[in-house]
Scaffold this motif. Structure first.
Motif, short mmCIF file in Angstrom:
data_model
loop_
_atom_site.label_atom_id
_atom_site.label_comp_id
_atom_site.label_asym_id
_atom_site.label_seq_id
_atom_site.Cartn_x
_atom_site.Cartn_y
_atom_site.Cartn_z
N ILE A 1 35.56 42.45 33.78
CA ILE A 1 36.84 43.05 33.35
C ILE A 1 36.89 44.51 33.78
O ILE A 1 37.93 45.00 34.25
CB ILE A 1 36.99 42.93 31.81
N LYS A 2 35.79 45.23 33.63
CA LYS A 2 35.76 46.66 34.01
C LYS A 2 35.87 46.83 35.52
O LYS A 2 36.42 47.83 36.00
CB LYS A 2 34.47 47.30 33.50
N LYS A 3 35.36 45.88 36.28
CA LYS A 3 35.44 45.94 37.74
C LYS A 3 36.87 45.74 38.22
O LYS A 3 37.29 46.33 39.23
CB LYS A 3 34.53 44.87 38.34
N TYR A 4 37.63 44.91 37.50
CA TYR A 4 39.02 44.63 37.87
C TYR A 4 39.93 44.90 36.67
O TYR A 4 40.52 43.97 36.10
CB TYR A 4 39.17 43.17 38.31
N PRO A 5 40.07 46.16 36.25
CA PRO A 5 40.84 46.45 35.04
C PRO A 5 42.30 46.03 35.16
O PRO A 5 42.97 46.30 36.16
CB PRO A 5 40.71 47.98 34.91
N GLY A 6 42.76 45.31 34.14
CA GLY A 6 44.16 44.88 34.09
C GLY A 6 44.50 43.73 35.01
O GLY A 6 45.67 43.36 35.13
N GLN A 7 43.48 43.13 35.67
CA GLN A 7 43.76 42.08 36.65
C GLN A 7 43.23 40.71 36.26
O GLN A 7 43.62 39.70 36.87
CB GLN A 7 43.12 42.46 38.00
N VAL A 8 42.34 40.64 35.27
CA VAL A 8 41.60 39.40 35.01
C VAL A 8 42.14 38.66 33.79
O VAL A 8 42.33 39.25 32.72
CB VAL A 8 40.10 39.68 34.82
N LYS A 9 42.35 37.35 33.96
CA LYS A 9 42.68 36.47 32.85
C LYS A 9 41.42 35.69 32.46
O LYS A 9 40.69 35.21 33.34
CB LYS A 9 43.78 35.49 33.24
N ILE A 10 41.18 35.57 31.17
CA ILE A 10 40.06 34.76 30.67
C ILE A 10 40.62 33.42 30.23
O ILE A 10 41.53 33.37 29.39
CB ILE A 10 39.35 35.45 29.50
N VAL A 11 40.08 32.34 30.78
CA VAL A 11 40.54 31.00 30.44
C VAL A 11 39.49 30.34 29.56
O VAL A 11 38.37 30.06 30.02
CB VAL A 11 40.81 30.15 31.70
N SER A 12 39.82 30.09 28.31
CA SER A 12 38.88 29.55 27.34
C SER A 12 39.13 28.06 27.15
O SER A 12 40.12 27.65 26.55
CB SER A 12 39.04 30.27 25.99
N ILE A 13 38.20 27.23 27.69
CA ILE A 13 38.31 25.78 27.52
C ILE A 13 37.05 25.25 26.82
O ILE A 13 36.57 24.16 27.11
CB ILE A 13 38.57 25.05 28.85
#
Length: 389
Positions: A169-181
């Motif tokens: 997340i810190k490497k790509y701030p504001g760009q990453v979605k977390i998909v919880s399955i």
């Protein structure tokens, strides 16, 4: 071989009640609610969608089907796959078999990090349940027994996946979605340990929550109309949320935008027929479990094992639909949502939905007319596989 139920949590500071408390009733009654409308998310205008997939993949075919779908969606970048719940090491190994086969077909693709995460929930009334078939047909009783040992589960490193989520997340701030399955322990750990990432997470898409709790003498559309008019309503828990209620509370209390794909919509679909036949044929191509050449061959083997265990020949695609909703909007999304706030109760993972115009949570409640999600799922997987060959 049923391993059975194990009571193990990472914290002793959290205990669940078996009914809603008076304090929670008061708190919920004081929360503002609004009249709201059903809506759809707009088209995704991103060139590339970056996601982290957090999964409890095992023999259950739902997660594996979701991976096959994700691999075949154009302009989707999987930054990593983290595993959770009990035998997270074994789950990571199953994932690696599938991903390694994917990279054989696509040697030009970047490697996908696979991290075994937490094996124990942060807090839940529910015992950790292992059935003993997770990982088959790739692993036998000896391997399953080792990773299912209570001492092994209790004493292994719990935070590797949480730390990976935070660093990505810190490497790509504001760009990453977390998909919880899966069970959201890794996500809860990441948000609790690394609070500085909370404003940097683009979105969380979670397969979770159950149906509205309402009088069965009422029709669903009447209940939906009541909620749209600003009335609060309780929801049943589902497996993912009840597996770690405390982690779920952390997730929903974070203020991050959360999109919820729940059983009210995902259980309306049945993957069967053509797509089942396709994976069954792929499984027949495997002559050696140590030499799997395509990801869908491994996924077909998992499907056969799961169907034999459950005595079924179809799958509710809860997790593929969650992958789909992390990427698509507009006409490409089959779902309609309500906006509000999910308040997770300390009542065995039940929750309350409060309709709010500015709420951070988006609850899927209805499928659009003429939805073709199953057709899209089938064609995306099968057609791309033909192109790859």
């Amino acid at each position: 071989m049923a391993v059975g139920a194990i009571q193990c949590t990472l914290t002793t500071e959290y205990s669940e009640k078996m009914e809603i408390s008076e304090d929670e009733k008061k708190l919920i009654s004081e929360m503002k609610s609004d009249k709201i409308k059903l809506f759809e998310f707009p088209d995704n205008d991103e060139e590339t969608t970056k996601i982290i997939i957090d999964t409890d993949i095992g023999t259950d075919w739902d997660d594996a089907l979701a991976l096959s779908y994700a691999f075949n969606i154009p302009n989707l970048e999987i930054l990593g796959i983290t595993t959770n719940y009990g035998i997270s090491d074994l789950r990571a190994t199953v994932t690696k078999k599938i991903v390694d086969a994917y990279l054989k077909v696509h040697p030009d693709k970047e490697p996908i990090p696979i991290i075994a995460g937490s094996s124990r929930p942060l807090g839940s009334h529910r015992e950790l349940i292992l059935f003993g078939h997770e990982g088959r047909p790739f692993f036998g009783k000896k391997e399953l027994k080792k990773v299912s040992n209570i001492d092994y589960i209790m004493n292994r490193d719990q935070e590797k996946a949480a730390d990976f989520i935070a660093s990505t997340i810190k490497k790509y701030p504001g760009q990453v979605k977390i998909v919880s399955i899966g069970i959201p322990t890794n996500i809860g750990l990441a948000l609790n340990k690394h609070k500085d990432i909370i404003p940097l997470v683009k979105e969380i898409i979670i397969m979770g929550c159950g149906d509205f709790i309402y009088n069965k003498d009422m029709k669903f559309d009447e209940v939906l109309s009541s909620v749209k008019n600003g009335n609060k309503i309780n929801l049943f828990p589902n497996h993912n949320i009840s597996g770690d209620t405390l982690a779920t509370k952390i997730l929903f209390n974070s203020g991050i935008k959360v999109k919820i794909v729940n059983h009210m919509v995902s259980s309306k679909y049945k993957a069967q027929g053509e797509i089942i036949d396709y994976f069954r044929e792929k499984s027949k191509e495997v002559k050696d479990l140590n030499d799997i050449k395509e990801p869908d061959q491994a996924i077909g083997l998992l499907m056969n094992e799961w169907f034999n265990i459950r005595h079924i020949n179809r799958q509710y695609p809860h997790d593929p639909l969650t992958i789909h909703e992390s990427i698509f909007g507009g006409d490409k999304s089959p779902l309609l949502y309500l906006r509000g706030r999910i308040f997770v109760l300390e009542w065995a993972a039940f929750s309350t939905f409060i309709p709010q115009l500015d709420g951070p949570h988006f609850l899927s409640v209805k499928i659009k007319k003429n939805s073709n999600f199953l057709e899209v799922l089938t064609k995306t997987i099968m057609n791309n596989n033909c192109k790859n060959n």
